[in-house]
Design a protein around this motif. Structure first.
Motif, PDB file in Angstrom:
ATOM      1  N   LEU A   4      -5.775  12.997   1.560  1.00 19.46           N
ATOM      2  CA  LEU A   4      -5.352  11.921   0.680  1.00 19.46           C
ATOM      3  C   LEU A   4      -5.647  12.277  -0.772  1.00 19.46           C
ATOM      4  O   LEU A   4      -6.788  12.610  -1.117  1.00 19.46           O
ATOM      5  CB  LEU A   4      -6.063  10.625   1.072  1.00 19.46           C
ATOM      6  CG  LEU A   4      -5.705   9.380   0.282  1.00 19.46           C
ATOM      7  CD1 LEU A   4      -4.233   9.014   0.481  1.00 19.46           C
ATOM      8  CD2 LEU A   4      -6.597   8.214   0.691  1.00 19.46           C
ATOM      9  N   GLY A  22      -0.534  -2.559   5.132  1.00 19.19           N
ATOM     10  CA  GLY A  22      -1.901  -2.519   4.642  1.00 19.19           C
ATOM     11  C   GLY A  22      -2.899  -3.358   5.408  1.00 19.19           C
ATOM     12  O   GLY A  22      -4.082  -3.263   5.174  1.00 19.19           O
ATOM     13  N   GLY A  73      -8.151  -2.506   7.400  1.00 21.71           N
ATOM     14  CA  GLY A  73      -7.612  -2.522   6.051  1.00 21.71           C
ATOM     15  C   GLY A  73      -6.595  -1.438   5.832  1.00 21.71           C
ATOM     16  O   GLY A  73      -5.872  -1.067   6.741  1.00 21.71           O
ATOM     17  N   GLY A  74      -6.525  -0.913   4.629  1.00 10.98           N
ATOM     18  CA  GLY A  74      -5.513   0.074   4.292  1.00 10.98           C
ATOM     19  C   GLY A  74      -5.847   1.458   4.813  1.00 10.98           C
ATOM     20  O   GLY A  74      -6.935   1.720   5.289  1.00 10.98           O
ATOM     21  N   TYR A  98      -4.109   6.725  -3.859  1.00 14.51           N
ATOM     22  CA  TYR A  98      -3.469   5.622  -3.178  1.00 14.51           C
ATOM     23  C   TYR A  98      -3.417   4.410  -4.093  1.00 14.51           C
ATOM     24  O   TYR A  98      -4.075   4.377  -5.143  1.00 14.51           O
ATOM     25  CB  TYR A  98      -4.171   5.286  -1.863  1.00 14.51           C
ATOM     26  CG  TYR A  98      -5.561   4.714  -1.999  1.00 14.51           C
ATOM     27  CD1 TYR A  98      -6.655   5.558  -2.161  1.00 14.51           C
ATOM     28  CD2 TYR A  98      -5.786   3.341  -1.928  1.00 14.51           C
ATOM     29  CE1 TYR A  98      -7.932   5.047  -2.265  1.00 14.51           C
ATOM     30  CE2 TYR A  98      -7.067   2.824  -2.030  1.00 14.51           C
ATOM     31  CZ  TYR A  98      -8.138   3.685  -2.197  1.00 14.51           C
ATOM     32  OH  TYR A  98      -9.399   3.175  -2.294  1.00 14.51           O
ATOM     33  N   LEU A 115       1.428   4.068   9.081  1.00 14.50           N
ATOM     34  CA  LEU A 115       1.938   4.713   7.873  1.00 14.50           C
ATOM     35  C   LEU A 115       3.400   5.112   8.086  1.00 14.50           C
ATOM     36  O   LEU A 115       3.757   5.677   9.116  1.00 14.50           O
ATOM     37  CB  LEU A 115       1.118   5.958   7.555  1.00 14.50           C
ATOM     38  CG  LEU A 115      -0.260   5.738   6.945  1.00 14.50           C
ATOM     39  CD1 LEU A 115      -1.088   7.004   7.063  1.00 14.50           C
ATOM     40  CD2 LEU A 115      -0.143   5.313   5.500  1.00 14.50           C
ATOM     41  N   THR A 169       2.450   1.471   3.710  1.00 18.86           N
ATOM     42  CA  THR A 169       2.095   0.622   4.833  1.00 18.86           C
ATOM     43  C   THR A 169       1.925  -0.805   4.343  1.00 18.86           C
ATOM     44  O   THR A 169       1.672  -1.034   3.156  1.00 18.86           O
ATOM     45  CB  THR A 169       0.815   1.118   5.527  1.00 18.86           C
ATOM     46  OG1 THR A 169       0.507   0.263   6.613  1.00 18.86           O
ATOM     47  CG2 THR A 169      -0.371   1.129   4.586  1.00 18.86           C
ATOM     48  N   TYR A 214       0.831  -1.192   0.000  1.00 16.60           N
ATOM     49  CA  TYR A 214       0.000   0.000   0.000  1.00 16.60           C
ATOM     50  C   TYR A 214       0.871   1.249   0.000  1.00 16.60           C
ATOM     51  O   TYR A 214       1.778   1.384   0.823  1.00 16.60           O
ATOM     52  CB  TYR A 214      -0.895   0.039   1.243  1.00 16.60           C
ATOM     53  CG  TYR A 214      -2.056  -0.914   1.240  1.00 16.60           C
ATOM     54  CD1 TYR A 214      -1.881  -2.268   1.016  1.00 16.60           C
ATOM     55  CD2 TYR A 214      -3.340  -0.458   1.501  1.00 16.60           C
ATOM     56  CE1 TYR A 214      -2.954  -3.137   1.037  1.00 16.60           C
ATOM     57  CE2 TYR A 214      -4.427  -1.320   1.527  1.00 16.60           C
ATOM     58  CZ  TYR A 214      -4.226  -2.660   1.294  1.00 16.60           C
ATOM     59  OH  TYR A 214      -5.287  -3.515   1.317  1.00 16.60           O
ATOM     60  N   TYR A 270       0.631   5.752  -0.644  1.00 17.19           N
ATOM     61  CA  TYR A 270      -0.306   6.871  -0.574  1.00 17.19           C
ATOM     62  C   TYR A 270       0.397   8.184  -0.888  1.00 17.19           C
ATOM     63  O   TYR A 270       1.582   8.347  -0.598  1.00 17.19           O
ATOM     64  CB  TYR A 270      -0.893   6.989   0.838  1.00 17.19           C
ATOM     65  CG  TYR A 270      -1.481   5.712   1.366  1.00 17.19           C
ATOM     66  CD1 TYR A 270      -0.682   4.756   1.975  1.00 17.19           C
ATOM     67  CD2 TYR A 270      -2.835   5.457   1.238  1.00 17.19           C
ATOM     68  CE1 TYR A 270      -1.210   3.572   2.439  1.00 17.19           C
ATOM     69  CE2 TYR A 270      -3.383   4.280   1.706  1.00 17.19           C
ATOM     70  CZ  TYR A 270      -2.565   3.343   2.303  1.00 17.19           C
ATOM     71  OH  TYR A 270      -3.106   2.178   2.765  1.00 17.19           O
ATOM     72  N   TYR A 303      -0.034  10.428  15.481  1.00 15.53           N
ATOM     73  CA  TYR A 303       1.244  10.733  14.844  1.00 15.53           C
ATOM     74  C   TYR A 303       1.801  12.030  15.422  1.00 15.53           C
ATOM     75  O   TYR A 303       1.054  12.915  15.846  1.00 15.53           O
ATOM     76  CB  TYR A 303       1.073  10.918  13.330  1.00 15.53           C
ATOM     77  CG  TYR A 303       0.733   9.653  12.594  1.00 15.53           C
ATOM     78  CD1 TYR A 303      -0.572   9.172  12.558  1.00 15.53           C
ATOM     79  CD2 TYR A 303       1.713   8.923  11.933  1.00 15.53           C
ATOM     80  CE1 TYR A 303      -0.881   8.002  11.886  1.00 15.53           C
ATOM     81  CE2 TYR A 303       1.417   7.758  11.251  1.00 15.53           C
ATOM     82  CZ  TYR A 303       0.114   7.301  11.233  1.00 15.53           C
ATOM     83  OH  TYR A 303      -0.190   6.137  10.570  1.00 15.53           O
ATOM     84  N   PHE A 305       3.399  14.595   0.878  1.00 17.16           N
ATOM     85  CA  PHE A 305       3.995  13.451   1.562  1.00 17.16           C
ATOM     86  C   PHE A 305       3.564  12.155   0.899  1.00 17.16           C
ATOM     87  O   PHE A 305       2.381  11.944   0.647  1.00 17.16           O
ATOM     88  CB  PHE A 305       3.587  13.410   3.028  1.00 17.16           C
ATOM     89  CG  PHE A 305       4.220  14.467   3.883  1.00 17.16           C
ATOM     90  CD1 PHE A 305       3.512  15.586   4.255  1.00 17.16           C
ATOM     91  CD2 PHE A 305       5.532  14.330   4.303  1.00 17.16           C
ATOM     92  CE1 PHE A 305       4.090  16.570   5.045  1.00 17.16           C
ATOM     93  CE2 PHE A 305       6.132  15.296   5.093  1.00 17.16           C
ATOM     94  CZ  PHE A 305       5.409  16.421   5.458  1.00 17.16           C
ATOM     95  N   TYR A 359      -0.291  12.228   0.067  1.00 17.99           N
ATOM     96  CA  TYR A 359      -1.043  13.203   0.830  1.00 17.99           C
ATOM     97  C   TYR A 359      -0.516  14.592   0.506  1.00 17.99           C
ATOM     98  O   TYR A 359       0.651  14.768   0.183  1.00 17.99           O
ATOM     99  CB  TYR A 359      -0.871  12.984   2.340  1.00 17.99           C
ATOM    100  CG  TYR A 359      -1.506  11.748   2.899  1.00 17.99           C
ATOM    101  CD1 TYR A 359      -0.796  10.551   2.981  1.00 17.99           C
ATOM    102  CD2 TYR A 359      -2.811  11.772   3.377  1.00 17.99           C
ATOM    103  CE1 TYR A 359      -1.378   9.417   3.518  1.00 17.99           C
ATOM    104  CE2 TYR A 359      -3.398  10.636   3.926  1.00 17.99           C
ATOM    105  CZ  TYR A 359      -2.671   9.467   3.981  1.00 17.99           C
ATOM    106  OH  TYR A 359      -3.255   8.348   4.519  1.00 17.99           O
TER     107      TYR A 359
END
Lengths: 113, 113
Positions: free
Chosen positions: A45, A96, B96-97, A48, A102, A94, A31, A33, B35, A90, A35
């Motif tokens: 987001l 996933g 999940g993701g 992805y 992350l 992950t 996975y 992503y 985070y 960013f 951002y």
């Protein structure tokens, strides 16, 4: 083990120009992503991917495109840059499963003038 | 859509004072992640909470997940200058993701020596 690597760190674009933000991870994560983070805001987001060859839109995809030809790389393409795309970008990855953590890259600070 | 509200937006404390940031969701969450982002840096995963009423500690940091799984908090005891940064919560409706993660806008912690 470098984790998630993003290039470039900084970039200034003129309105209407295009560019590709690079992202690579060496953790064999499926996975990945993208951002964007605007000043004083959280992370939104953009796109992805759950694996090579598979991509999907996030919350704010307009003006961007992605591809995922390999597990390692997930570039983000900006076509016809606009001032509204001035932001910090960013990339993250992950494993996933079960909302695993992350892992973020160091970010690309983009200014469009 | 799912909203994750985080308060306060900014918090000034004297070094040695305690600090708390709160995260509230409009819907019941599957889990929540926290985070930390240092100034000029990238978000770094701190912890994930999954169970109703869960409390986890990391040295001076205490994380709580509400009984209804709609709110969470992060408390720092006796802040130090190394705690400076922005703390984000990220809530998920499902496992999940991370495409299901919604980030709060973050709380900026400013520490005065």
């Amino acid at each position: 083990n470098a984790g998630v690597t993003q290039t470039p760190k900084f970039r200034i674009l003129k309105i209407g120009q295009s560019m590709t933000l690079q992202c690579a991870q060496d953790m064999n994560h499926n996975y990945m992503y993208w951002y964007r983070q605007d000043p004083g805001m959280g992370l939104k987001l953009i796109y992805y991917s759950v694996g090579a060859g598979i991509t999907d839109k996030g919350e704010v995809p307009n003006g961007y495109n992605v591809s995922r030809s390999t597990t390692e790389d997930f570039p983000l393409r900006l076509e016809l840059a606009a001032p509204s795309q001035t932001s910090v970008y960013f990339c993250a990855s992950t494993v996933g499963r079960n909302n695993s953590p992350l892992h973020f890259g160091n970010g690309t600070r983009l200014t469009v003038t | 859509g799912q909203q994750v509200m985080q308060i306060p937006q900014y918090q000034h404390v004297q070094e040695g004072e305690d600090f708390t940031t709160y995260c509230n969701s409009s819907t019941t969450l599957s889990n929540i992640q926290w985070y930390k982002q240092r100034p000029g840096g990238h978000p770094v995963f701190l912890i994930q909470l999954v169970k109703s009423g869960e409390v986890k500690k990391q040295k001076r940091l205490t994380f709580q997940f509400g009984e209804a799984k709609k709110n969470s908090s992060l408390h720092i005891t006796a802040t130090q200058t190394t705690d400076v940064g922005t703390y984000f919560c990220a809530g998920s409706l499902r496992g999940g993701g991370a495409d299901g993660l919604t980030f709060g806008k973050g709380t900026h912690l400013i520490i005065q020596p």
